[in-house]
Design an enzyme around this catalytic site. Structure first.
Site, mmCIF file in Angstrom:
data_model
loop_
_atom_site.group_PDB
_atom_site.id
_atom_site.type_symbol
_atom_site.label_atom_id
_atom_site.label_comp_id
_atom_site.label_asym_id
_atom_site.label_seq_id
_atom_site.Cartn_x
_atom_site.Cartn_y
_atom_site.Cartn_z
ATOM 1 C CD GLU A 41 -11.475 -29.449 -1.255
ATOM 2 O OE1 GLU A 41 -12.075 -29.070 -0.235
ATOM 3 O OE2 GLU A 41 -11.686 -29.001 -2.385
ATOM 4 C CB SER A 57 -15.333 -27.010 -9.989
ATOM 5 O OG SER A 57 -14.460 -26.082 -9.428
ATOM 6 C CD GLN A 83 -16.562 -28.121 -2.750
ATOM 7 O OE1 GLN A 83 -15.788 -27.907 -3.688
ATOM 8 N NE2 GLN A 83 -16.202 -27.967 -1.492
ATOM 9 C CB SER A 131 -18.345 -20.954 -2.531
ATOM 10 O OG SER A 131 -17.176 -21.654 -2.222
HETATM 11 C C1 LIG Z 1 -10.885 -22.739 -9.539
HETATM 12 C C2 LIG Z 1 -11.827 -22.653 -8.402
HETATM 13 C C3 LIG Z 1 -12.696 -23.688 -8.194
HETATM 14 C C4 LIG Z 1 -13.614 -23.618 -7.147
HETATM 15 N N1 LIG Z 1 -14.508 -24.630 -7.056
HETATM 16 C C5 LIG Z 1 -15.458 -24.563 -6.092
HETATM 17 C C6 LIG Z 1 -16.454 -25.558 -6.015
HETATM 18 O O1 LIG Z 1 -16.457 -26.494 -6.800
HETATM 19 N N2 LIG Z 1 -17.386 -25.457 -5.071
HETATM 20 C C7 LIG Z 1 -17.398 -24.430 -4.186
HETATM 21 O O2 LIG Z 1 -18.250 -24.409 -3.328
HETATM 22 N N3 LIG Z 1 -16.477 -23.435 -4.234
HETATM 23 C C8 LIG Z 1 -15.504 -23.484 -5.182
HETATM 24 N N4 LIG Z 1 -14.566 -22.484 -5.266
HETATM 25 C C9 LIG Z 1 -14.653 -21.345 -4.344
HETATM 26 C C10 LIG Z 1 -13.588 -21.352 -3.289
HETATM 27 O O3 LIG Z 1 -13.845 -22.322 -2.333
HETATM 28 C C11 LIG Z 1 -13.504 -19.936 -2.694
HETATM 29 O O4 LIG Z 1 -13.043 -19.115 -3.714
HETATM 30 C C12 LIG Z 1 -12.604 -19.827 -1.500
HETATM 31 O O5 LIG Z 1 -13.151 -20.476 -0.390
HETATM 32 C C13 LIG Z 1 -12.290 -18.380 -1.127
HETATM 33 O O6 LIG Z 1 -13.458 -17.621 -0.960
HETATM 34 P P1 LIG Z 1 -13.687 -16.268 -1.757
HETATM 35 O O7 LIG Z 1 -13.358 -16.542 -3.174
HETATM 36 O O8 LIG Z 1 -15.021 -15.785 -1.386
HETATM 37 O O9 LIG Z 1 -12.603 -15.269 -1.241
HETATM 38 P P2 LIG Z 1 -12.658 -14.299 0.116
HETATM 39 O O10 LIG Z 1 -13.083 -15.156 1.218
HETATM 40 O O11 LIG Z 1 -13.512 -13.121 -0.256
HETATM 41 O O12 LIG Z 1 -11.188 -13.937 0.203
HETATM 42 C C14 LIG Z 1 -10.539 -12.938 -0.621
HETATM 43 C C15 LIG Z 1 -9.132 -12.759 -0.103
HETATM 44 O O13 LIG Z 1 -9.179 -12.365 1.277
HETATM 45 C C16 LIG Z 1 -8.420 -13.248 2.048
HETATM 46 N N5 LIG Z 1 -9.020 -13.459 3.370
HETATM 47 C C17 LIG Z 1 -10.296 -13.728 3.681
HETATM 48 N N6 LIG Z 1 -10.445 -13.917 5.004
HETATM 49 C C18 LIG Z 1 -9.206 -13.812 5.547
HETATM 50 C C19 LIG Z 1 -8.668 -13.925 6.860
HETATM 51 N N7 LIG Z 1 -9.416 -14.228 7.914
HETATM 52 N N8 LIG Z 1 -7.343 -13.743 7.000
HETATM 53 C C20 LIG Z 1 -6.549 -13.455 5.951
HETATM 54 N N9 LIG Z 1 -6.993 -13.329 4.703
HETATM 55 C C21 LIG Z 1 -8.297 -13.515 4.502
HETATM 56 C C22 LIG Z 1 -8.441 -14.539 1.279
HETATM 57 O O14 LIG Z 1 -7.372 -15.381 1.647
HETATM 58 C C23 LIG Z 1 -8.350 -14.051 -0.145
HETATM 59 O O15 LIG Z 1 -7.012 -13.795 -0.471
HETATM 60 C C24 LIG Z 1 -13.631 -22.517 -6.293
HETATM 61 C C25 LIG Z 1 -12.717 -21.487 -6.480
HETATM 62 C C26 LIG Z 1 -11.829 -21.539 -7.527
HETATM 63 C C27 LIG Z 1 -10.882 -20.409 -7.716
#
Ligand SMILES: Cc1cc2nc3c(=O)[nH]c(=O)nc-3n(C[C@H](O)[C@H](O)[C@H](O)COP(=O)(O)OP(=O)(O)OC[C@H]3O[C@@H](n4cnc5c(N)ncnc54)[C@H](O)[C@@H]3O)c2cc1C
Lengths: 390, 327
Positions: free
Chosen positions: A244, A160, A125, A128
């Site tokens: 999902e 992933s 996928q 991100s």
């Molecule tokens: C094990 C794992 C597998 C993954 N696999 C995939 C994959 O296969 N494909 C893919 O595309 N992505 C994947 N991801 C990415 C995942 O979708 C993102 O990590 C997720 O959407 C969060 O985005 P970020 O990590 O940029 O965190 P951020 O968006 O930077 O957030 C950081 C923190 O800020 C908080 N935050 C952000 N905005 C707000 C708000 N409006 N209100 C309150 N809190 C907020 C978040 O909740 C979080 O605690 C994976 C992530 C992990 C950990």
């Protein structure tokens, strides 16, 4: 209201149980987040598919058994209770396939689903981006029109298993300068070995190398690989996101099986006077049962023609927290042995608690963080006012 | 499998909800807490007319039950409206009387329970104090393998929830003795746990609904406090707790209805989860109402004060958790 299995469902359960008893590998496979484990799991997908157990809920023409939602839940319960291997094809099966069933063309379904069901093509996928996680709609990677298709540019990340996967699906900005960021996005599929794609593995928290970031430099994608209408990618993608979170990503069987193993561990190892630990074991058991029953209720609703909306977010928060509670409690029961990795000489024999624990920590982050889910619950289910946005 | 309430069950819940909403229940609760039982008994009579108590009593004694699922649906609504009185105890006592093998006692009390004329207290291992013995027509006391019946009790003691009036039962005449009593008492306790869980679920939903309404209209810093994320997330967690307790309540009711061996563990799971979810809803309600939440004038206080005693009635969370693991 009842919880009684029909004769057909009971027969389905018996058949699944017998098959799994005869086929689940005696020794656990190596982690699917490693190269050798990935290959071993691909093999396992092939064996599942050979007897049509890899995608039970799909139509028979695509390798499934036309199983109902309840039967899918039953299969999952049996699958995890049997200690069967994790599914390396889950991103494709849980995320891409439902999208293709809803928005794909017959040609796409015919071409993509078969090899997905057998593990011949494993999907990643690619949603991100480094600057677009929770705020997915702010993504910047682009798809530019060209003869017979599109050219992709940009960077995707945290994908992933992309280090070893074959193809990916993702969202791209095809109409720059739209008034709202959700507009002008296109949903496409592309090969990870195409010219212009660079895959860079990123170690996960446990160091396993299957996570990856993808650099896309003028990658050609034919029109045949656009899912839904160009420009409508957000709508297409969101129908998958609901699946999902809501149901298919984490079936209750996974948690009821873990709760069983936890109870066994507690019986074997626990100090009977430690009531604090006993309470946590009980809460994990109660939580797993609650999740199972909640899912039965949702499945009953869907079977009656209802649909799954923002309730999906309740699910996501619940199972991700339950998963951590289950594994933390197991580590506490294991005491000093809880510090060992699963492949350590003295690792506990019963189950992969260490890998399970590490993976559980990601639950509140992926599939939409739990903070985002709580926002959705508060705004859409409780009707609270939207946050002020800057 | 169709693990959803039927349309009739939902409709029955809606009927009770509107009846109780129109009945001025908070005034009855306040009167009850002051030892005036008339408005509360009138409420019981209205409930009896809808068939609520008949659900607890078998047909041979003028009832139409026992129907644990319908009873659970009912008790969610009784909890939602904080209806006062030994409701759980009366229904559990009916189950006990039915199973004692004492035909006279059953014939004497069950028809009156079905008609809503008899309020019955019940004491057992998990319920050492009699609830509302001053209002009850009789109190049953289970001790080891013996059931006694008494009409006397010690002084009503001040309690966390003044509408749950607690005293010690005194004296009594033996109704039955032996292994049948033990089995009947176990079943009555499981049913009491289920119905307390259902009551807690309804109470928790009322607390959540009231709090959601409040945070939408209460303004601070120039906006509704319901737009602040700390507030929203706490309410989201409250909803999650209640939503996942509900299917446990339904499953426990089904297990009791089928007399399944799992009924004891299922009822304990429902009780632990619903009790905790309701109590968390009360804590949230108090916090998000601010100082208003800490005053006894608004009706909210009637609900808040009930949450902790309900969580602990008929088996504390710890006792219920131990029961779950006992299988
Ligand atoms: C094990 C794992 C597998 C993954 N696999 C995939 C994959 O296969 N494909 C893919 O595309 N992505 C994947 N991801 C990415 C995942 O979708 C993102 O990590 C997720 O959407 C969060 O985005 P970020 O990590 O940029 O965190 P951020 O968006 O930077 O957030 C950081 C923190 O800020 C908080 N935050 C952000 N905005 C707000 C708000 N409006 N209100 C309150 N809190 C907020 C978040 O909740 C979080 O605690 C994976 C992530 C992990 C950990």
């Amino acid at each position: 209201m009842d919880l009684d299995a029909s004769d057909a469902d009971a027969a389905f359960r018996a058949e699944a149980r017998a098959w799994l008893a005869a086929h689940v590998p005696a020794a656990p496979l190596p982690s699917l987040e490693t190269r050798e484990g990935f290959a071993a799991h691909r093999d396992w997908e092939r064996r599942l598919a050979a007897d049509r157990w890899s995608v039970v809920s799909w139509p028979a023409e695509h390798g499934g058994r036309d199983a109902s939602l309840f039967q899918w839940l039953i299969f999952e319960e049996e699958y995890y209770a049997a200690g069967a291997p994790g599914r390396v094809s889950q991103n494709g099966i849980n995320l891409l396939a439902p999208t293709l069933f809803e928005h794909g063309t017959p040609e796409q379904r015919a071409r993509v689903l078969g090899p997905m069901a057998t593990g011949e093509v494993v999907w990643a996928q690619a949603w991100s981006e480094p600057e677009a996680g929770s705020d997915l709609a702010s993504l910047r990677s682009t798809a530019v029109r060209t003869d017979g298709g599109w050219r992709l540019r940009g960077q995707k990340t945290w994908s992933s298993r992309a280090a070893f996967a074959d193809r990916a699906f993702g969202l791209f900005r095809s109409e720059p300068g739209t008034p709202r960021p959700h507009q002008g996005l296109t949903y496409l599929m592309f090969p990870l070995d195409a010219p212009g794609v660079t895959v860079r593995p990123i170690g996960r928290l446990d160091g396993k190398p299957a996570f990856a970031e993808l650099f896309l430099d003028d990658v050609f994608v034919p029109d045949a690989d656009v899912i839904g209408e160009p420009g409508q990618g957000w709508r297409v993608a969101m129908s998958t996101a609901g699946n999902e979170r809501g149901l298919t990503l984490r079936s209750p069987g996974r948690f009821t099986a873990a709760a069983e193993r936890l109870t066994a561990l507690w019986r074997e190892t626990a100090d009977p006077t430690d009531t604090a630990l006993r309470d946590r074991v009980a809460d994990a058991v109660i939580g797993a049962r609650a999740y199972q029953l909640f899912t039965y209720a949702n499945a009953s609703r869907l079977a009656g023609g209802g649909s799954l909306g923002a309730e999906s977010s309740l699910n996501k928060v619940f199972w991700s927290e339950l998963d951590i509670a289950l594994h933390e409690t197991a580590l506490d029961l294991l005491g000093p042995h809880g510090a060992l990795a699963d492949d350590a000489d003295e690792a506990p024999a019963h189950g992969s608690w260490a890998e399970g624990y590490t993976f559980s920590l990601a639950g509140p982050v992926y599939a939409g963080t739990n903070e985002i889910q709580r926002n959705i619950i508060a705004e859409r289910l409780l009707g609270l006012p939207k946050e002020a946005r800057g | 499998m169709r693990f959803l309430l039927t349309d009739e069950q939902r409709e029955f819940a809606r009927t009770l909800d509107s009846l109780l909403g129109a009945a001025g229940t908070p005034a009855a609760v306040r009167a009850w807490a002051a030892g005036e039982h008339k408005p509360g008994r009138d409420l019981w009579a209205r409930l009896a007319e809808t068939g609520v108590f008949a659900l607890a009593v078998p047909e041979e004694h003028d009832g139409m039950g026992p129907l644990p699922v319908e009873l659970a649906v009912t008790f969610v609504e009784l909890g939602r409206h904080a209806v006062p009185g030994p409701l759980v105890e009366t229904v559990a006592a009916a189950a006990l009387l039915h199973r004692l093998g004492d035909a006279d006692a059953a014939a004497d009390w069950l028809p009156r329970i079905a008609a809503g004329e008899a309020l019955v207290g019940l004491c057992a291992e998990d319920a050492p104090f009699a609830l509302d013995a001053d209002a009850a027509d009789t109190v049953l006391v289970v001790r080891d393998d013996t059931v006694c019946r008494t009409e006397t009790h010690g002084p009503v003691q001040p309690a966390l929830d003044p509408a749950r009036r607690l005293s010690r039962p005194l004296g009594g005449t033996v109704l039955a003795r032996g292994p049948a009593v033990t089995a009947a008492a176990r079943h009555a306790t499981d049913l009491a746990r289920l119905l307390t869980a259902a009551q807690a679920l309804g109470l928790g939903r009322a607390l959540l609904d009231g709090t959601v309404d409040h945070v939408k209209q209460r303004t601070q810093f120039g906006r509704p406090i319901g737009s602040f994320q700390a507030v929203k997330h706490r309410l989201a967690d409250t909803l999650i707790g209640l939503e996942f307790a509900q299917p446990l309540v339904h499953a426990a009711a089904l297990a009791l209805a089928a007399e399944d061996p799992s009924a004891g563990a299922e009822a304990a799971a429902a009780k632990a989860a619903a009790g905790e979810a309701c109590y968390a809803a009360a804590r949230t309600a108090l916090q998000l109402h601010g100082a208003v939440g800490y005053t006894d004038e608004p009706d909210l206080s009637l609900w808040i004060r009930k949450a902790r005693p309900l969580r602990d009635a008929w088996g504390t969370p710890a006792a219920c958790r131990a029961r779950v693991l006992a299988g």
